[in-house]
Scaffold this motif. Structure first.
Motif, PDB file in Angstrom:
ATOM      1  N   GLY A   1     -46.676   3.576 -23.443  1.00  0.00           N
ATOM      2  CA  GLY A   1     -46.146   2.939 -22.246  1.00  0.00           C
ATOM      3  C   GLY A   1     -44.744   2.409 -22.408  1.00  0.00           C
ATOM      4  O   GLY A   1     -44.155   1.883 -21.462  1.00  0.00           O
ATOM      5  N   ASP A   2     -44.179   2.520 -23.615  1.00  0.00           N
ATOM      6  CA  ASP A   2     -42.790   2.120 -23.823  1.00  0.00           C
ATOM      7  C   ASP A   2     -41.881   3.160 -23.157  1.00  0.00           C
ATOM      8  O   ASP A   2     -42.205   4.360 -23.123  1.00  0.00           O
ATOM      9  N   SER A   3     -40.733   2.719 -22.689  1.00  0.00           N
ATOM     10  CA  SER A   3     -39.837   3.658 -22.010  1.00  0.00           C
ATOM     11  C   SER A   3     -38.387   3.221 -22.139  1.00  0.00           C
ATOM     12  O   SER A   3     -38.096   2.081 -22.501  1.00  0.00           O
ATOM     13  N   MET A   4     -37.495   4.159 -21.854  1.00  0.00           N
ATOM     14  CA  MET A   4     -36.080   3.844 -21.760  1.00  0.00           C
ATOM     15  C   MET A   4     -35.457   4.787 -20.733  1.00  0.00           C
ATOM     16  O   MET A   4     -36.028   5.837 -20.402  1.00  0.00           O
ATOM     17  N   MET A   5     -34.308   4.387 -20.227  1.00  0.00           N
ATOM     18  CA  MET A   5     -33.607   5.186 -19.229  1.00  0.00           C
ATOM     19  C   MET A   5     -32.426   5.887 -19.883  1.00  0.00           C
ATOM     20  O   MET A   5     -31.628   5.269 -20.588  1.00  0.00           O
ATOM     21  N   VAL A   6     -32.339   7.196 -19.656  1.00  0.00           N
ATOM     22  CA  VAL A   6     -31.252   8.011 -20.202  1.00  0.00           C
ATOM     23  C   VAL A   6     -30.318   8.416 -19.068  1.00  0.00           C
ATOM     24  O   VAL A   6     -30.774   8.925 -18.033  1.00  0.00           O
ATOM     25  N   GLN A   7     -29.039   8.162 -19.246  1.00  0.00           N
ATOM     26  CA  GLN A   7     -28.054   8.478 -18.215  1.00  0.00           C
ATOM     27  C   GLN A   7     -27.575   9.918 -18.380  1.00  0.00           C
ATOM     28  O   GLN A   7     -27.078  10.305 -19.448  1.00  0.00           O
ATOM     29  N   LEU A   8     -27.743  10.721 -17.340  1.00  0.00           N
ATOM     30  CA  LEU A   8     -27.273  12.098 -17.338  1.00  0.00           C
ATOM     31  C   LEU A   8     -26.122  12.242 -16.348  1.00  0.00           C
ATOM     32  O   LEU A   8     -26.092  11.583 -15.313  1.00  0.00           O
ATOM     33  N   LYS A   9     -25.180  13.119 -16.686  1.00  0.00           N
ATOM     34  CA  LYS A   9     -24.023  13.328 -15.818  1.00  0.00           C
ATOM     35  C   LYS A   9     -23.832  14.813 -15.557  1.00  0.00           C
ATOM     36  O   LYS A   9     -24.294  15.667 -16.325  1.00  0.00           O
ATOM     37  N   GLU A  10     -23.120  15.127 -14.472  1.00  0.00           N
ATOM     38  CA  GLU A  10     -22.851  16.513 -14.132  1.00  0.00           C
ATOM     39  C   GLU A  10     -22.114  17.211 -15.260  1.00  0.00           C
ATOM     40  O   GLU A  10     -21.203  16.633 -15.873  1.00  0.00           O
ATOM     41  N   ASP A  11     -22.483  18.472 -15.516  1.00  0.00           N
ATOM     42  CA  ASP A  11     -21.809  19.208 -16.577  1.00  0.00           C
ATOM     43  C   ASP A  11     -20.495  19.818 -16.113  1.00  0.00           C
ATOM     44  O   ASP A  11     -19.645  20.180 -16.925  1.00  0.00           O
ATOM     45  N   GLN A  12     -20.308  19.927 -14.772  1.00  0.00           N
ATOM     46  CA  GLN A  12     -19.051  20.419 -14.205  1.00  0.00           C
ATOM     47  C   GLN A  12     -19.017  20.034 -12.730  1.00  0.00           C
ATOM     48  O   GLN A  12     -20.062  19.780 -12.113  1.00  0.00           O
ATOM     49  N   PRO A  13     -17.823  19.951 -12.127  1.00  0.00           N
ATOM     50  CA  PRO A  13     -17.714  19.476 -10.735  1.00  0.00           C
ATOM     51  C   PRO A  13     -18.579  20.245  -9.742  1.00  0.00           C
ATOM     52  O   PRO A  13     -19.111  19.672  -8.803  1.00  0.00           O
ATOM     53  N   LEU A  14     -18.710  21.556  -9.929  1.00  0.00           N
ATOM     54  CA  LEU A  14     -19.500  22.365  -9.002  1.00  0.00           C
ATOM     55  C   LEU A  14     -20.819  22.806  -9.641  1.00  0.00           C
ATOM     56  O   LEU A  14     -21.373  23.847  -9.309  1.00  0.00           O
TER      57      LEU A  14
END
Length: 771
Positions: A707-720
């Motif tokens: 039940g432990d968790s964490m949040m991982v931030q993901l970002k776009e790999d390219q503008p389109l």
């Protein structure tokens, strides 16, 4: 002088002008717009067609022994008739009593009565336009009928936009990268080459050949913001864009703005409207709550990051006649996302006004089910009061006075009872509307430790089992005949099958496959448009708008059950063809919103007109779906113009909301890829890239078995791009992201997830997946 007095057959186009509201020249070119006649009986040499041949000297005669004579005139689609003229045969004894009727839900309804008649010619001026696609003249005096000519004169419309349609029909706004993309080229021969041309450079960047008067350029996925058009010989389409999540980009904010504006009392109009509660223009079966909940659960960050335009409006600031119409639920917290505000509004009105119609109280199950994801913004009092209300009223058979309207077709309102009543082309009582609410309430009751939880599951099981064994997909009233509520049925199948696979009734995959094949069979045409039946393009006599908009939700729900890859791909194309239909790939060449060109990026030609007034007063609300092609326009008669009824309805928009929610969930995917020793890339494909000039992000939840968790931030790999990515590390006993650490033992499993509840998408991993 003609035999018809002032009209001979060669001038029949003038009659069509009055009947269909189009020019005489175009009417003469399209005689298929004329009615076809049928009757209860006919004498030799006096067939039904003689009643509409433009000749007063010929006539139709029923048999003398036919004591219930009738004549039906059927037109290619719905129109608004304002005058009827009946001419009896020169030698006939006129019928004294004739009823004029239209067909509704399989029954003939009388809209005018002719009584005590002695005249050879009857002229009937209707008090208000009658929307019909066929009319029946039936004798009520036990006499035979002998009729020379019947004329129906209709409402004439005009297009004031000044814009012309294009000969190649496309989604005017744009297409999504890596998804189905099609156009229609009416009248173009098979094997004719087409090209996709870059508007800026003038160069062709993709080519193909027309087949079945349509073209497919799904394989064309340019990473550019340039506009394109389709060119076939010298013919061209409107320009359009192709981009990641294009449909979502141009509709998500609009969807929320519509719901904000369409609220009763506090939206764009402060008037109190009849048969309206949380939303204007009747919300007995507009499915607003479930559409909003589905939208949020399917793509939460897309809605949470939106600008807050709404705010809490106190009931105390209104006049006395508004007191008590809302306000029983405590207000939401500051900075609450607009979509949560709207969910709160719907529940508040239902509780404050004690709405107990079965289709209204069923909506509250969606609120209770979503509570774990809503409670960060809403007071606990909201859940407690709604839960108690539902417990007190779920099995209540009767309804309060407010539900005693034309929409109260329910035999009783106990939501645990078996619902065998088939809905109508108005959209009420769709098969299976109680399945998801009962399953949701089952889960809520389990969370609450309610010993009676199982009764809700049993009711849902009994209902779906009945549907599997009794619904006849070949009967169009079971499918397209439900109009904007059709999606309710297939979504019920999908919810049960996916959420309770071990306990679901037998036969779901087989039943859904039958539906899928029939939908494809009815869609084999130049528009990839699912027809009402073999003969009919749209439901007789009704607007089609919400049905087109909600059909993708049914498709994406079905595809979550099907296993046949070919069937799945073909159905997926149908979902997109119906989005394309609503954005211009249809016989009128118009997007369904009158204000489309000013409200929807890329739209060139909006709907012909909008309805001013009406119960909903929606004409000034953002993103109203005002109209759609009628049977008149199919298979390809754009010259029919603005025929049939034009009016927005909240139900149309909520059908679209649900399609967009199911599409978001359908295309959301989470993946893991090894990039080095102990290093991995987590990627999510989801409709989150709307602003092509901004690098957008999303938070992905990673949790272990403990039940432990964490949040991982993901970002776009390219503008389109369509993916958002982030890097994690695995050390053998833990996962690391930046300064966060999540224990991950050898016998543990790791779950990466996005979305909530039944729309949560997850990737479950073991230690072996990291080796």
């Amino acid at each position: 002088m003609s035999k018809f007095g002032i009209l001979s057959p060669k001038y029949w186009g003038i009659v069509a002008l009055l009947l269909f509201g189009i020019s005489p020249v175009l009417a003469q070119k399209n005689l298929s717009f004329s009615a076809t006649a049928s009757s209860s009986s006919s004498q030799e040499n006096h067939a039904e067609k003689l009643s509409i041949d433009g000749d007063l000297q010929t006539h139709w005669s029923s048999l003398s022994e036919d004591k219930n004579a009738w004549l039906v005139l059927r037109f290619p689609g719905a129109t608004e008739v304002i005058k009827v003229e009946i001419n009896f045969a020169p030698t006939a004894v006129p019928n004294e009593t004739i009823y004029l009727q239209y067909l509704l839900n399989g029954d003939w309804k009388t809209f005018h009565k002719v009584e005590n008649n002695r005249a050879k010619k009857i002229e009937i001026q209707l008090k208000k336009p009658q929307l019909i696609d066929r009319v029946r003249l039936t004798a009520q005096d036990q006499k035979a009928m002998e009729i020379s000519e019947v004329l129906l004169l209709g409402q004439q419309y005009s297009d004031e936009s000044g814009l012309e349609n294009k000969p190649i029909l496309v989604n005017q706004s744009g297409y999504n990268l890596y998804r189905s993309k099609r156009f229609t080229a009416p009248g173009i021969s098979d094997e004719t080459p087409f090209s996709i041309v870059n508007v800026k450079t003038g160069k062709a960047q993709f080519s193909g050949k027309v087949k079945g008067e349509k073209g497919d350029f799904s394989a064309f996925n340019p990473l550019t913001e340039d506009e394109f058009l389709v060119r076939v010989k010298e013919l061209e389409s409107f320009p359009f864009r192709i981009g990641p999540n294009w449909m979502e980009r141009v509709t998500y904010r609009n969807m929320i703005d519509f719901m904000l504006g369409a609220r009763h009392y506090t939206g764009t109009v402060k008037d109190i409207r009849r048969i309206s509660f949380a939303w204007r223009d009747g919300d007995f079966f507009n499915w607003s709550m479930q559409s909003l909940v589905a939208m949020y659960l399917s793509n939460p960050e897309a809605y949470e990051r939106m600008e807050r335009k709404g705010q809490y409006v106190s009931n105390e600031s209104f006049a006395d006649n508004y007191k008590g119409l809302w306000g029983k639920l405590e207000p939401f917290a500051p900075e609450t996302p607009d979509i949560i505000q709207l969910i709160h509004w719907d529940a508040d009105v239902k509780i404050s006004q004690k709405l107990d119609h079965e289709m209204q109280k069923a909506e509250l199950a969606h609120f209770l089910y979503a509570w774990p994801y809503l409670k960060q913004w809403l007071p606990q009092q909201n859940f407690d009061i709604v839960y108690q209300y539902v417990k007190d009223n779920w099995e209540k058979e009767t309804v309060s006075e407010h539900s005693l309207s034309q929409y109260n077709l329910s035999k009783e309102h106990d939501l645990l009872s078996l619902k065998t009543q088939l809905g109508t082309t108005k959209g009420e009582m769709p098969p299976g509307f109680s399945v998801i609410p009962n399953l949701m309430l089952y889960e809520v009751a389990l969370r609450k430790g309610d010993a009676a939880a199982e009764k809700f599951f049993a009711a849902a099981y009994r209902q779906l089992d009945w549907m599997i064994n009794n619904l006849d997909w070949s009967d169009p009233m079971t499918t397209k005949g439900q109009r904007m509520s059709e999606h309710m049925t297939m979504r019920a199948f999908a919810y049960f099958y996916q959420q309770f696979p071990e306990r679901a009734p037998e036969g779901i995959p087989e039943k859904v496959k039958e539906w899928a094949q029939l939908m494809l069979d009815r869609s084999d045409n130049l528009w990839d448009f699912r027809k009402y039946s073999v003969e009919e393009w749209t439901p007789p006599g009704w607007n089609e708008t919400g049905n087109i908009l909600g059909f993708p939700a049914a498709v994406f729900a079905a595809n979550g059950i099907l296993e046949d890859k070919t069937l799945i791909n073909d159905l997926e194309m149908l979902a997109w063809s119906h989005f394309e239909n609503s954005f211009g790939r249809n016989p009128t060449g118009r997007q369904f919103s009158y204000k489309g060109p000013e409200e929807v990026e890329g739209v060139d030609l909006g709907w012909y007109s909008r309805h001013r007034g009406g119960i909903g007063l929606l004409d000034e609300v953002q993103f109203v779906f005002d109209g759609s092609p009628k049977s008149f326009h199919y298979p390809n008669f754009p010259e029919a113009g603005d025929l049939g009824w034009t009016e927005g309805w909240v139900q149309f928009n909520t059908a679209f909301n649900l399609s967009m929610a199911y599409m978001a969930n359908y295309y959301t995917d989470i993946a893991l890829e090894k990039t080095g020793d102990g290093k991995y890339t987590v990627a999510i494909t989801a409709p989150l890239n709307f602003d092509y000039k901004t690098i957008e992000s999303v938070s992905l939840k990673i949790s272990n078995q403990s039940g432990d968790s964490m949040m991982v931030q993901l970002k776009e790999d390219q503008p389109l791009g369509v993916k958002l990515i982030g890097a994690i590390e695995f050390t053998g006993d833990a996962i690391f992201f930046e300064n966060q650490k999540l224990p991950f033992g050898k016998d543990d499993t790791l779950t990466l997830s996005y979305g909530y509840g039944f729309f949560q998408r997850s990737l479950v991993l073991s230690v072996a997946d990291f080796n």
